[in-house]
Each structure stands twice: as C-alpha cells, then as structure tokens.
Enzyme design. Structure first.
Site, PDB file in Angstrom:
ATOM      1  N   LYS A 226       0.797  -1.222   0.000  1.00  0.00           N
ATOM      2  CA  LYS A 226       0.000   0.000   0.000  1.00  0.00           C
ATOM      3  C   LYS A 226       0.835   1.279   0.000  1.00  0.00           C
ATOM      4  O   LYS A 226       0.314   2.362  -0.265  1.00  0.00           O
ATOM      5  CB  LYS A 226      -0.960  -0.002   1.187  1.00  0.00           C
TER       6      LYS A 226
ATOM      7  N   SER B  11      -2.602 -12.818   4.043  1.00  0.00           N
ATOM      8  CA  SER B  11      -2.881 -12.635   2.615  1.00  0.00           C
ATOM      9  C   SER B  11      -1.759 -13.214   1.749  1.00  0.00           C
ATOM     10  O   SER B  11      -2.018 -13.786   0.695  1.00  0.00           O
ATOM     11  CB  SER B  11      -3.149 -11.170   2.283  1.00  0.00           C
TER      12      SER B  11
HETATM   13  C1  LIG Z   1      -2.881  -7.269   2.683  1.00  0.00           C
HETATM   14  C2  LIG Z   1      -3.191  -6.812   1.309  1.00  0.00           C
HETATM   15  N1  LIG Z   1      -3.587  -5.591   1.083  1.00  0.00           N
HETATM   16  C3  LIG Z   1      -3.846  -5.172  -0.180  1.00  0.00           C
HETATM   17  C4  LIG Z   1      -3.683  -5.985  -1.271  1.00  0.00           C
HETATM   18  C5  LIG Z   1      -3.934  -5.547  -2.682  1.00  0.00           C
HETATM   19  O1  LIG Z   1      -4.786  -4.591  -2.666  1.00  0.00           O
HETATM   20  P1  LIG Z   1      -5.338  -3.755  -3.857  1.00  0.00           P
HETATM   21  O2  LIG Z   1      -6.209  -4.663  -4.644  1.00  0.00           O
HETATM   22  O3  LIG Z   1      -6.097  -2.745  -3.091  1.00  0.00           O
HETATM   23  O4  LIG Z   1      -4.238  -3.173  -4.645  1.00  0.00           O
HETATM   24  C6  LIG Z   1      -3.304  -7.203  -1.086  1.00  0.00           C
HETATM   25  C7  LIG Z   1      -3.128  -7.999  -2.282  1.00  0.00           C
HETATM   26  O5  LIG Z   1      -2.400  -8.927  -2.367  1.00  0.00           O
HETATM   27  C8  LIG Z   1      -3.054  -7.651   0.213  1.00  0.00           C
HETATM   28  O6  LIG Z   1      -2.671  -8.890   0.422  1.00  0.00           O
END
Ligand SMILES: Cc1ncc(COP(=O)(O)O)c(C=O)c1O
Lengths: 332, 85
Positions: free
Chosen positions: A46, A271
């Site tokens: 992020k 994740s």
């Molecule tokens: C903890 C976490 N946050 C965010 C994301 C991806 O987010 P976004 O689809 O908002 O780019 C992921 C994707 O792998 C993730 O594992």
C-alpha cells in the site's frame, strides 16, 4: 504514546522490492517467485498506492503543504502507508477506521501521527456496517470542508492503478528478464491486480493473471471476496485483466502460514499465505510464476495465537530465525 | 433540572454546534461529547442537515440516554440531550 520521528529518505525506498525464489514449490519445469512488498518503508504494497495518490494530488494542485488534511477510511495497510508518507510530505492525516479493526493496526497509525476516528455500527445503520460507516463519516467530514480536506479514495483513484502499471509491473518484467508467464495476487481495491496485469499483458499477451480470493466470511485482512463484497470502481474499469480466479479458505491459508515458515523460513501475513496456497494449488505445466506477498507477518501475533498457528512464544522465536525480514520505519 | 440555580445549569450544559456538517458527522460528534460528559449532564446540539433529526434521535434512544427536547428554529434543529448512564 511518543510519535515516531520519520526519516525523509524513506520516500526513496517506496518500490523496487525484492523477488525471491520459492524452492518449496519450484521444479524442473516451473519456477515460482514471491515479490516481497513488506520491503516498502511502511511495510506493505500500500505504500505504492499512497505515494502515487498523494503525488498525483500534488501535481493536480489539490494539496497545500501545512494546510490540507488528508482523510481516508481504511481498516489496515492503507492507513499506515498514507499516514507515514503524507506526514513525510508535510500533510496532516486523519484516518477513519472501524472500532473493530485490529488493535495492532490502530496503534501503528496513531504512533505515526494520524488522528484516528473510530466508527461503530450504531452511528448511521442505513449506510451498512464496518468500513461502510467509516466511508460515510470520512465523506461527510471532507464534504463539509472542501477547502481543508482531501480524500484520495483508493477505491476509485486512477493513481492507485498507475503506481502498479508504472512501478510494480515493470519491476516484475525486469526481475524475470521478461520470462514471467503467470501472475498471482489477492485483490482489495484492484489497483495491484489491474495495474500489474495490464502492464505485463502489454509485454506478453499470453501471460495469465490469476486473481486470488479468500472464502466468504474470511479472516484475511486486505483481501475481498467478490461474492460477499462489492467490486470497487477501480477494479471494474479493467476487470478483464484477470483471466481466472481461485478461492482459498481460511484453514488452507493458515496452514500455508505455517508451511512457509517451515519450508522457506518466511514469516508471512495471512494474505501472502493465501497467494502461496493458490500458487501451489493451481495447475501449471511450465513457466515462471510470480505471486505478490503484500506484507509480512509482524502485525499478526495475536491473530496467529488465536487461530492456533503459532503461540506467542513460537511467534517470537520464529521471528528471530525468519529470513528476508525488512526494515520497517515504525518498528525501529 | 428545573429547581437548580441558573449558574449551575450553565456549568453543566455544553453546546455542540454541528451546523454546516453533513450526516453522519453530527451524530458522531454527539457521541464523542456524550462519552466525555458525566451522568446527569445535558448537551445542546445544533444541526441543520435534515438527516440529523433521525440519526441523532435514534442514537440517543438506542444508547439509553434521554432526548429532553427537539425544536426546530430557523431551519436548524436544536436537541437537548441528557446523559443517563
Ligand atoms: C494485505 C493486502 N492488502 C492489499 C492488497 C492488494 O490490494 P489492492 O487490490 O487494493 O491493490 C493485497 C493484495 O495482495 C493484500 O494482500
């Protein structure tokens, strides 16, 4: 709680994260790699979205240093990333967060200097529960003071896509010397999957992108299951950049957290383990496979104890042996 | 409340001016103020988003406090809320 003092050099460390080989999955025909996004300065993928959204707003003249307050509803990594990066660039940050969000996350955000508004589901029941309450409050705060507040809104902001289209995608192409054939990632806003996939398919139209979703009612922070949650605008714009989907349940994901420590000495987030489990399960005959590991396991001590993945003692001992742990600004 | 001297009354009545704010911010600010008050104290809330009428009244009742009065003055709403627990 003392606010951490941030070093401006952290901004130069957004992106250019390492790609490591996963020996536990690789064989003669297929090589598997993980892109370790925990190596961003504030510890997750992020940082890229936060950096690109703020830079974009600056270029468009939407921000005034030492005046504009950046406000965003979020329950996790985006709050940490925006607070860290916006503070370094000279903006105050206010984060609207569901009171049920993890205590670890709230503490990190407060330590980085943001003002936190905690929303509860009884405020305005007609808008929905959880983050929907936070979105409503952030919108109302920003809309009554448009000269003071700016809300990046990661769920619709094109700069979130661009950070991956111009950053992460080209990095993966270079790190695999143009040989990547399959790409796996989880999806929250869709910035990561659409940005990387769009870039990689422009280089190699045969590349396959596999979206990884958790089960309904999941425990995987940061990811969405699209049968129970709405598809964000940002994702819908380039929905076709995903070729196939795979769903991983909580049990398989937590088993993969353990497996990754045992076989790869990695302490990963739920994740990242979900993405690993998907790479392991999805049949691939030949090629070079890359998965996004969005953050590492350090925020999940209490969750892992509760889910009986690691006791708190095991967690601490594992961290001492873990490989590829990054330097994270707020952990110093 | 009525038999208390006036100066005492003003010491325990806070005013939250939420005019110009959109829902759910008025109810959010009301909640924060009420949480900071002592039991028995009253709070006056001014709001001009029409949605505040339902949001604030419902929140006060659901959380076991007392809505002493709700008046409409010059397109603004004026709530008198007593913290009960
Ligand atoms: C903890 C976490 N946050 C965010 C994301 C991806 O987010 P976004 O689809 O908002 O780019 C992921 C994707 O792998 C993730 O594992």
């Amino acid at each position: 709680m003392a606010k951490v003092v941030l070093d401006a050099g952290a901004l130069d460390r957004v992106g250019n994260t390492p790609l490591i080989k996963l020996d536990s999955l690789s064989n003669d025909k297929v090589q598997y790699f993980a892109k370790l996004e925990s190596h961003n300065p504030f510890g997750s993928v992020k940082d890229r979205a936060a950096y690109w959204m703020i830079k974009d707003a600056e270029e468009k003249g939407k921000l005034k240093k030492n005046h504009t307050i950046i406000i965003e509803p979020t329950s996790g990594n985006t709050g940490i990333a925006l607070t860290g990066i916006a503070s370094l660039l000279g903006y105050e940050v206010e984060i609207v967060i569901p009171e049920k969000a993890s205590e670890e996350t709230k503490k990190i955000i407060a330590k980085l200097g943001a003002k936190l508004y905690e929303t509860s589901d009884d405020l305005c029941p007609k808008v929905g529960a959880g983050t929907d309450q936070s979105i409503a409050l952030a919108t109302s705060i920003a809309s009554s003071r448009p000269d003071k507040y700016y809300s990046p809104n990661q769920y619709a902001n094109e700069a979130n896509f661009l950070g991956h289209y111009k950053g992460t995608g080209p990095e993966i192409w270079k790190q695999t010397e143009g040989k990547v054939t399959h790409f796996f990632t989880g999806v929250g806003t869709g910035g990561t999957v659409t940005g990387i996939s769009t870039f990689l398919k422009e280089q190699n139209p045969k590349l396959k992108t596999i979206g990884v979703q958790p089960q309904q009612n999941h425990l995987i922070q940061g990811l969405r299951n699209f049968e129970e949650s709405a598809k964000p605008d940002l994702f819908i714009r380039r929905e076709k950049s995903v070729d196939d989907w795979i769903t991983i349940n909580n049990e398989t994901a937590f088993a993969a957290v353990k497996e990754l420590f045992q076989k790869e000495s990695l302490m990963v987030s739920p994740s990242s383990a979900t993405v690993y489990a998907a790479m392991k399960k999805y049949p691939i005959q030949e090629g070079i496979v890359v998965g996004i590991f969005a953050d590492d396991g350090r925020k999940f001590k209490s969750l892992y104890a509760q889910q009986k993945v690691f006791t708190e003692e095991e967690f601490d001992a594992n961290l001492k042996q873990a490989k590829h742990l990054s330097k994270i600004v707020y952990l110093d | 409340m009525t038999n208390r001297p006036l100066e005492n009354m003003s010491a325990t009545t806070k005013v939250l001016d939420a005019r110009g704010l959109f829902c759910p911010e008025p109810v959010f600010r009301t909640k924060i103020e009420v949480e900071r008050m002592q039991v028995g104290e009253t709070l006056t809330v001014l709001a001009d988003d029409p949605n505040a009428e339902e949001d604030v009244s419902r929140w006060v009742k659901r959380n076991g406090h007392e809505l002493l009065s709700l008046e409409k003055k010059d397109s603004a709403l004026e709530f008198q809320i007593k913290k009960v627990k």
